[in-house]
Design a protein around this motif. Sequence first.
Motif, PDB file in Angstrom:
ATOM      1  N   GLN A   1       0.831  -1.193   0.000  1.00  0.00           N
ATOM      2  CA  GLN A   1       0.000   0.000   0.000  1.00  0.00           C
ATOM      3  C   GLN A   1       0.871   1.250   0.000  1.00  0.00           C
ATOM      4  OE1 GLN A   1      -3.244   0.390  -0.359  1.00  0.00           O
ATOM      5  NE2 GLN A   1      -3.063   2.635  -0.154  1.00  0.00           N
TER       6      GLN A   1
ATOM      7  N   GLU B   1       1.021   4.292  -2.751  1.00  0.00           N
ATOM      8  CA  GLU B   1       0.864   5.698  -2.391  1.00  0.00           C
ATOM      9  C   GLU B   1       2.008   6.543  -2.942  1.00  0.00           C
ATOM     10  OE1 GLU B   1       0.574   5.799   1.833  1.00  0.00           O
ATOM     11  OE2 GLU B   1      -1.369   4.757   1.896  1.00  0.00           O
TER      12      GLU B   1
ATOM     13  N   GLU C   1       1.686   7.083  -6.634  1.00  0.00           N
ATOM     14  CA  GLU C   1       0.675   8.106  -6.922  1.00  0.00           C
ATOM     15  C   GLU C   1       1.251   9.510  -6.727  1.00  0.00           C
ATOM     16  OE1 GLU C   1      -3.830   9.351  -5.427  1.00  0.00           O
ATOM     17  OE2 GLU C   1      -2.941   7.429  -4.822  1.00  0.00           O
ATOM     18  N   GLN C   2       2.038   9.699  -5.652  1.00  0.00           N
ATOM     19  CA  GLN C   2       2.672  10.996  -5.433  1.00  0.00           C
ATOM     20  C   GLN C   2       3.635  11.337  -6.558  1.00  0.00           C
ATOM     21  OE1 GLN C   2       3.625  10.216  -0.924  1.00  0.00           O
ATOM     22  NE2 GLN C   2       3.971  12.372  -1.366  1.00  0.00           N
TER      23      GLN C   2
END
Length: 965
Positions: free
Chosen positions: A635, A639, A642-643
């Motif tokens: 996860q 994340e 995505e950043q």
Amino acid sequence: MPKLTFIVVLLALWFLPRTTLNAGDFTAEFEGPENSWQVRLRAQDASLAIHQRRRGAGREGGAEVIRVNSLKENTPVRIEHPLPPATVLDELEVAVWVKSDREGFSLALKVILPEFIDPETNAPCTLIIVGDQYRTPGQWQQLKCQTKERAVREQLQLKRALKQITRDPREMYVDQVILGGQLPPGPTDVALDDLSVRPFVAYEKTLKATDPESIQQAGKSTDNPRPAVAAARIPVQFRLHRLSVEDRPFFPRMITYQNERPEVLADAGANVVWVPDFEDSVVTGQLRRQGLWVTAAPPYAKGADGEALDSEDASLLPFGTNTSSVLFWMLGARMKLDGPPKLTSWTNQIRDADRGVRRPIAADVIENERLVSRHVDMLGVSRHVIHSICSLADYRDWMIQRREQAWPDSFCFTWIQTEPAPQVSDLARGVRTRPMLEPEQIRLQVYAALGAGCRGLGFWTTTPLDEDSPAARERLLALSQLNLELQLFEPWIASGGKPELVTFAIDTPRQQYSIGVRGIRPVTPPASPASRARNAKILAANQSRELKAAMIGSDRGALLLPMWLEENSQFVPGPLAARNMSIIVPGGGETAAAWEITTTGRLRNLNREPAAGGVKISLPRLDQTAAILLTSDQQLVAELNEQIASIQDRSAYLCVELAKLKMARVLEIDQTLQGMGVGRPEAPQLISDARQQLDKAESAMQAGNYFEAQQHASEALQFARLLQRNHWEYAIQSMPNVTSSPWAVSFQSLPEHWSLMRRIGQLGSLDSEENLLPSGEFEDIKTLIGEHWKHEQSMLETVQSIAELHHVARQGDFSLRLAASPLPGGPVPSVISSAPVTVVSPSVTVHKGQFVKITGWVKIPATIVGSIEGALIYDSLLGKSGAVRLKAAQDWRQFELIRPVPESQDMSVTIALQGLGEILLDDLRIVAVELEADYDVPSPAVPSLEPVKFSPLDLRRLNPLQRRK
């Protein structure tokens, strides 16, 4: 004010001659026969000889004249004049013309606080606001005093400290003007004319009662529906030495405010701005609208004389809503514990005034880290290292030492140098090609600070980020890129554990380049096996300090930050690039995968395999620094991806634009050096290789291949750094120490260095020139005393030190010896925080247009320990930035410092022993020689690589929808 006194004052005002009170204006011209000023003296100190109105004594017409006979030195005198009660306004100004045969009189106003009673006098409390001072003896001078809000609040803080007021007053008025001073023995004449109050707004009493008892009760009232001071609401917490804002880990990325547009600071990735005045709501409001927090120095309690007051005697008024932009308080940079105001008292006053919010307090200090860290929440340890003898590995180790001197697990931050040190800039005034910081030097400082455990960074600037100069444009791009990385790393660097430094290994950088005694050089044909073996040996000798990775653990995995802090990178960075880096991570985790983090592409899985002591991780490519995540949390990986997707286009754009800007600058200096006849034969090939990489980077950028664009831009910068390093190593090859020439510390100023060296070379030997420091032979102690050599020793509890003439000398009978050692039978300190012993030479006068050559012979009998500084020798023209550092054992060896003189001045030489050991100095010479007024530094040819047209706001053109909310 009691009734009787109030009535007397009103009657006196009623009968003042030629006094007018109308239309918002009050004036008194002192033309009538009756005196209206009152002189207050102590009979035992002075007497009043003359006090009268005189026609023709004023500026135009009459004036009131006073003569006082003083009987002793510093006799106090106070000359008062009543005023009709005038409401205190920010623009209220009282003025009076004064003429005296003595200077030093000060104008002041008495402000009445009708709501509060002074328990000692049983009368309303008063404030004294001080204005102008008389400085023109024998001439008329208009003195003014204003009731500015800041001046009034400073006096209110004092009253609050004395427990005479408990809140901000609702009403204040002025009723008296005061002229005060201290007189010498003998007569003093004073003439006073034309008193005015503008604008005058009559004070109307709103309290129902005028007797002291009623006023006292009104002062205690708590039913005021609109309190003057309210606590600011700031979502900041400081727990377990970790800073969080809005319940998220917060890593301060600070910048000093230099009047830039707020959007420039926001786009550069800062999140805190250090402003000079937190009460400047225009500036702080604009910054907050860009999502930026503010830090600033809070006020401190001062007495009527302006001196700082102790926290036991004074406190501050509570901070109000005008501080809502302030995230934490910044007391200052490079502070001393005992400087005014005293740090411990100041922090007590701040916490008392900030009870409603409890913001953290930060201070950057140069000493006493352990004691300071008990009084502040955020401890700063900073220094300028670029262009100095302190290597970047030394810089990291120095910060670790300073952090370990503080209270365990203290929150530490540092200010990153982004421009030349002030001494370097001062010396470079008028120089055509001035020293500048390379973008890579800023990057390496940042990673060194992270490796040292800093939980916050500030970028120290004295010029605006959006200034239009090559250095400023490159700096802005470099800071913007670094802040993108710091945002990605924030969960670890803001709240992770103390970093563990792990050594890593690299293969020999690129087979077509060879590492010689002075660094990496291109060779043709490819390096031989013997050359590669020599390369490996040199790398092995250096990598234990230069090649380190900081491992920062957290509950979601570990962040690994490899960095190459190469020797001499503080002067001119080398390529700092290698293929195939390997690192053995202690433990490593059986299920944790290793992921390379970049700002231009998805996380890439790295090879890992078991190894003795942990897990071996391989990184295909290292360019100065890298970032590796060790985690089994998928996860978290999602994340981060995505950043990265939200910033990759902007990051690639920053990298490409920085490569273009730097390449244009390097080409310009290279062509200048070629024109001076000191070019490098490998330059055309390196420039051609860099251009090819830039072309590939541009093509990849246009195609949306952001990772490739960043990689090619990095390759271009590696070629640029190699060319810079080759030029620099060629320039310093015959110098006894790198800091000998002030222009050899930076690639950008190498043309000035070569010009200076040629001019000096034309003069021939300087051995026959007069030594401006004849006592530098150190043969006679009486001569040293007579010529005022200075000797200073630090009072260290466990160290003894000495400065003496020693019988071991290079020539003659004696040399100067500085020595420091542990006290007999006492513990050996591991870290020496300040120089045990320092000797400073007498000053000699040098003149503009000269250059100074300082030489001497030094011997170090045994390696100096306890300090990374060793022993320093430096001049006052350039200071510690240009010091010669001596640490390892050596026999007699000569050092040399060459300094141009920008302005006529006195200069001296300092010898400082910073650790435990000894240093012997002999034959210290200072020679000053005239140089021609001008010398030839060829104007740079226009580079064929077109410079980039750059605007700071272009940084976000590729993703306008992702601007900071």
